[in-house]
Design a protein around this motif. Structure first.
Motif, PDB file in Angstrom:
ATOM      1  N   ALA A  10       0.880  -1.419  -0.181  1.00 33.59           N
ATOM      2  CA  ALA A  10       0.025   0.061   0.227  1.00 33.59           C
ATOM      3  C   ALA A  10       1.102   0.779  -0.077  1.00 33.59           C
ATOM      4  O   ALA A  10       0.846   2.456  -0.563  1.00 33.59           O
ATOM      5  N   LEU A  11       1.891   0.864   0.882  1.00 36.97           N
ATOM      6  CA  LEU A  11       2.613   2.729   0.706  1.00 36.97           C
ATOM      7  C   LEU A  11       3.636   2.794  -0.707  1.00 36.97           C
ATOM      8  O   LEU A  11       3.542   3.750  -1.190  1.00 36.97           O
ATOM      9  N   GLN A  12       4.011   1.714  -1.035  1.00 33.59           N
ATOM     10  CA  GLN A  12       4.278   1.530  -2.253  1.00 33.59           C
ATOM     11  C   GLN A  12       3.155   1.998  -3.219  1.00 33.59           C
ATOM     12  O   GLN A  12       3.900   2.888  -4.167  1.00 33.59           O
ATOM     13  N   VAL A  13       2.597   2.456  -3.607  1.00 29.94           N
ATOM     14  CA  VAL A  13       1.171   2.697  -4.391  1.00 29.94           C
ATOM     15  C   VAL A  13       1.447   3.482  -4.392  1.00 29.94           C
ATOM     16  O   VAL A  13       0.962   4.328  -5.093  1.00 29.94           O
ATOM     17  N   MET A  14       1.005   4.136  -2.912  1.00 35.05           N
ATOM     18  CA  MET A  14       0.511   5.257  -2.532  1.00 35.05           C
ATOM     19  C   MET A  14       1.934   6.151  -2.292  1.00 35.05           C
ATOM     20  O   MET A  14       1.842   7.824  -2.913  1.00 35.05           O
ATOM     21  N   ILE A  15       3.703   5.750  -2.846  1.00 38.94           N
ATOM     22  CA  ILE A  15       4.142   6.698  -3.012  1.00 38.94           C
ATOM     23  C   ILE A  15       4.913   6.981  -4.021  1.00 38.94           C
ATOM     24  O   ILE A  15       5.828   7.523  -4.996  1.00 38.94           O
ATOM     25  N   GLU A  16       4.827   5.348  -4.724  1.00 40.96           N
ATOM     26  CA  GLU A  16       5.003   5.653  -6.256  1.00 40.96           C
ATOM     27  C   GLU A  16       4.470   5.421  -7.093  1.00 40.96           C
ATOM     28  O   GLU A  16       4.287   5.673  -8.852  1.00 40.96           O
ATOM     29  N   GLY A  17       2.871   5.248  -7.459  1.00 42.62           N
ATOM     30  CA  GLY A  17       1.457   4.856  -7.909  1.00 42.62           C
ATOM     31  C   GLY A  17       2.266   3.760  -9.348  1.00 42.62           C
ATOM     32  O   GLY A  17       3.147   3.050  -9.169  1.00 42.62           O
ATOM     33  N   LEU A  54       7.153   8.964   6.003  1.00 43.64           N
ATOM     34  CA  LEU A  54       8.021  10.315   6.232  1.00 43.64           C
ATOM     35  C   LEU A  54       8.915  11.177   5.195  1.00 43.64           C
ATOM     36  O   LEU A  54       8.959  12.347   5.259  1.00 43.64           O
ATOM     37  N   ASP A  55       9.867   9.835   5.216  1.00 43.93           N
ATOM     38  CA  ASP A  55      10.599  10.589   3.923  1.00 43.93           C
ATOM     39  C   ASP A  55       9.981  10.496   2.281  1.00 43.93           C
ATOM     40  O   ASP A  55      10.170  11.579   1.629  1.00 43.93           O
ATOM     41  N   ALA A  56       8.718   9.961   2.150  1.00 45.36           N
ATOM     42  CA  ALA A  56       8.334  10.783   0.820  1.00 45.36           C
ATOM     43  C   ALA A  56       7.118  11.884   0.778  1.00 45.36           C
ATOM     44  O   ALA A  56       6.647  12.348   0.422  1.00 45.36           O
ATOM     45  N   TRP A  57       7.400  12.032   2.925  1.00 42.94           N
ATOM     46  CA  TRP A  57       5.897  13.161   2.526  1.00 42.94           C
ATOM     47  C   TRP A  57       5.395  14.204   3.150  1.00 42.94           C
ATOM     48  O   TRP A  57       5.122  14.793   3.639  1.00 42.94           O
ATOM     49  N   GLY A  58       7.422  13.827   4.384  1.00 45.73           N
ATOM     50  CA  GLY A  58       7.583  15.053   5.328  1.00 45.73           C
ATOM     51  C   GLY A  58       7.152  16.295   4.863  1.00 45.73           C
ATOM     52  O   GLY A  58       6.568  16.486   5.847  1.00 45.73           O
ATOM     53  N   PRO A  59       7.433  17.054   3.872  1.00 48.25           N
ATOM     54  CA  PRO A  59       7.301  19.006   3.671  1.00 48.25           C
ATOM     55  C   PRO A  59       5.546  18.375   3.840  1.00 48.25           C
ATOM     56  O   PRO A  59       5.088  19.802   4.278  1.00 48.25           O
ATOM     57  N   LEU A  60       4.499  17.640   2.976  1.00 50.80           N
ATOM     58  CA  LEU A  60       3.207  17.902   2.673  1.00 50.80           C
ATOM     59  C   LEU A  60       3.165  17.507   3.690  1.00 50.80           C
ATOM     60  O   LEU A  60       1.828  17.973   4.430  1.00 50.80           O
ATOM     61  N   LEU A  61       3.289  16.338   5.036  1.00 50.34           N
ATOM     62  CA  LEU A  61       2.332  16.532   6.496  1.00 50.34           C
ATOM     63  C   LEU A  61       2.861  18.115   6.869  1.00 50.34           C
ATOM     64  O   LEU A  61       1.793  17.752   7.870  1.00 50.34           O
ATOM     65  N   GLU A 109       3.131  20.372   6.143  1.00 50.22           N
ATOM     66  CA  GLU A 109       2.171  21.455   5.825  1.00 50.22           C
ATOM     67  C   GLU A 109       1.101  21.812   5.833  1.00 50.22           C
ATOM     68  O   GLU A 109       0.220  22.907   5.857  1.00 50.22           O
ATOM     69  N   LEU A 110       0.378  20.344   6.279  1.00 50.13           N
ATOM     70  CA  LEU A 110      -0.763  19.873   6.173  1.00 50.13           C
ATOM     71  C   LEU A 110      -1.040  20.280   7.954  1.00 50.13           C
ATOM     72  O   LEU A 110      -2.314  20.036   8.341  1.00 50.13           O
ATOM     73  N   GLY A 111       0.688  19.999   8.635  1.00 51.46           N
ATOM     74  CA  GLY A 111      -0.580  19.875   9.750  1.00 51.46           C
ATOM     75  C   GLY A 111      -0.473  18.731  10.871  1.00 51.46           C
ATOM     76  O   GLY A 111      -0.520  18.860  11.730  1.00 51.46           O
ATOM     77  N   TYR A 112       0.338  18.052  10.352  1.00 52.98           N
ATOM     78  CA  TYR A 112       0.536  16.254  10.351  1.00 52.98           C
ATOM     79  C   TYR A 112       1.200  16.697  11.384  1.00 52.98           C
ATOM     80  O   TYR A 112       1.141  14.820  11.921  1.00 52.98           O
ATOM     81  N   GLU A 113       2.738  17.012  11.075  1.00 56.25           N
ATOM     82  CA  GLU A 113       4.114  17.164  11.657  1.00 56.25           C
ATOM     83  C   GLU A 113       4.296  17.989  11.741  1.00 56.25           C
ATOM     84  O   GLU A 113       3.846  19.019  11.436  1.00 56.25           O
ATOM     85  N   CYS A 114       5.006  18.590  12.963  1.00 56.27           N
ATOM     86  CA  CYS A 114       5.778  20.000  13.572  1.00 56.27           C
ATOM     87  C   CYS A 114       7.058  19.981  13.092  1.00 56.27           C
ATOM     88  O   CYS A 114       7.243  21.206  12.621  1.00 56.27           O
ATOM     89  N   ASP A 115       7.557  18.722  12.858  1.00 55.05           N
ATOM     90  CA  ASP A 115       8.855  18.964  12.639  1.00 55.05           C
ATOM     91  C   ASP A 115      10.431  17.555  11.769  1.00 55.05           C
ATOM     92  O   ASP A 115       9.002  16.543  11.541  1.00 55.05           O
TER      93      ASP A 115
END
Length: 158
Positions: free
Chosen positions: A34-41, A143-150, A152-158
Motif C-alpha cells: 500500500a505504501l509503495q503504491v501510494m508513494i510510487e503509483g 516521512l521520507d516520501a511526504w514529510g514536507p507536505l505532512l 504543511e498540512l499540520g500532521y507533523e511539526c518537524d
C-alpha cells in the motif's frame, strides 16, 4: 463573511499514513505494498501517487478530515461562512460516520461498486490508526516520501 474561494470544490484531505492503512484493508494488500503504491503509483484504477494527487487539489477550500472529526460544525461554519447562522448540526449528524455506514448497510447496492465494497471502504474511520499498524521502517518511509507536505498540512511539526 464567506472566504473568497475561486473554486466550487471542497477537498477533505486525510493523513496519508491513515489512507495507507485503509488502502491495505480495502484492497487486501500488505502495508508495504500500500505504501509503495501510494508513494510510487500507479494505484488501482491508475491513480497517481498520493502526493501528486493531493498537489492537484490543494486550494484555499482544503479541509482536513481530522479537523472535521474534531469539530465538524466549526469546520463547516468556516467553510460556508455567511451561511453559518443556519443550523449545521443536522448536516453534521446526517453525515456522521456511523450514520453513513448504516446507510451503506441498508442501501449500499444502490451505490457504485455495491454494498460490500462500500462497507469495506467504511471500516471505522479512526484517526491516527497508522500509529498502531506501521512499523518504524514504514513510518520513516512515509516521512521520507511526504514529510514536507505532512508538515504543511499540520500532521507533523518537524
Amino acid at each position: 463573511f464567506l472566504p473568497a474561494f475561486e473554486c466550487e470544490v471542497v477537498v477533505i484531505v486525510r493523513d496519508p499514513r491513515d489512507v495507507a492503512v485503509s488502502a491495505m484493508a480495502y484492497w487486501g494488500w500488505s502495508l508495504d505494498h500500500a505504501l509503495q503504491v501510494m508513494i510510487e503509483g500507479p494505484g488501482p484504477l491508475d491513480l497517481l501517487p498520493w502526493r501528486a494527487y493531493v498537489d492537484g487539489w490543494l486550494q484555499p477550500a482544503l479541509v482536513r478530515y481530522e479537523d472535521l472529526h474534531r469539530d465538524a460544525v466549526a469546520e463547516l461554519r468556516w467553510l460556508v461562512g455567511a451561511m453559518a447562522r443556519k443550523p449545521l448540526v443536522g448536516v453534521v449528524c446526517r453525515q456522521a460516520f456511523g450514520v453513513r455506514r448504516a446507510e451503506m448497510e441498508r442501501r449500499g447496492d444502490e451505490y457504485p461498486f455495491g454494498r460490500d465494497a462500500q462497507l469495506k471502504h467504511m471500516r471505522h474511520g479512526q484517526i491516527g490508526e497508522w500509529r498502531k499498524v506501521f512499523t518504524a521502517a514504514q513510518a520513516r518511509q512515509a516521512l521520507d516520501a511526504w514529510g514536507p507536505l505532512l508538515m504543511e498540512l499540520g500532521y507533523e511539526c518537524d
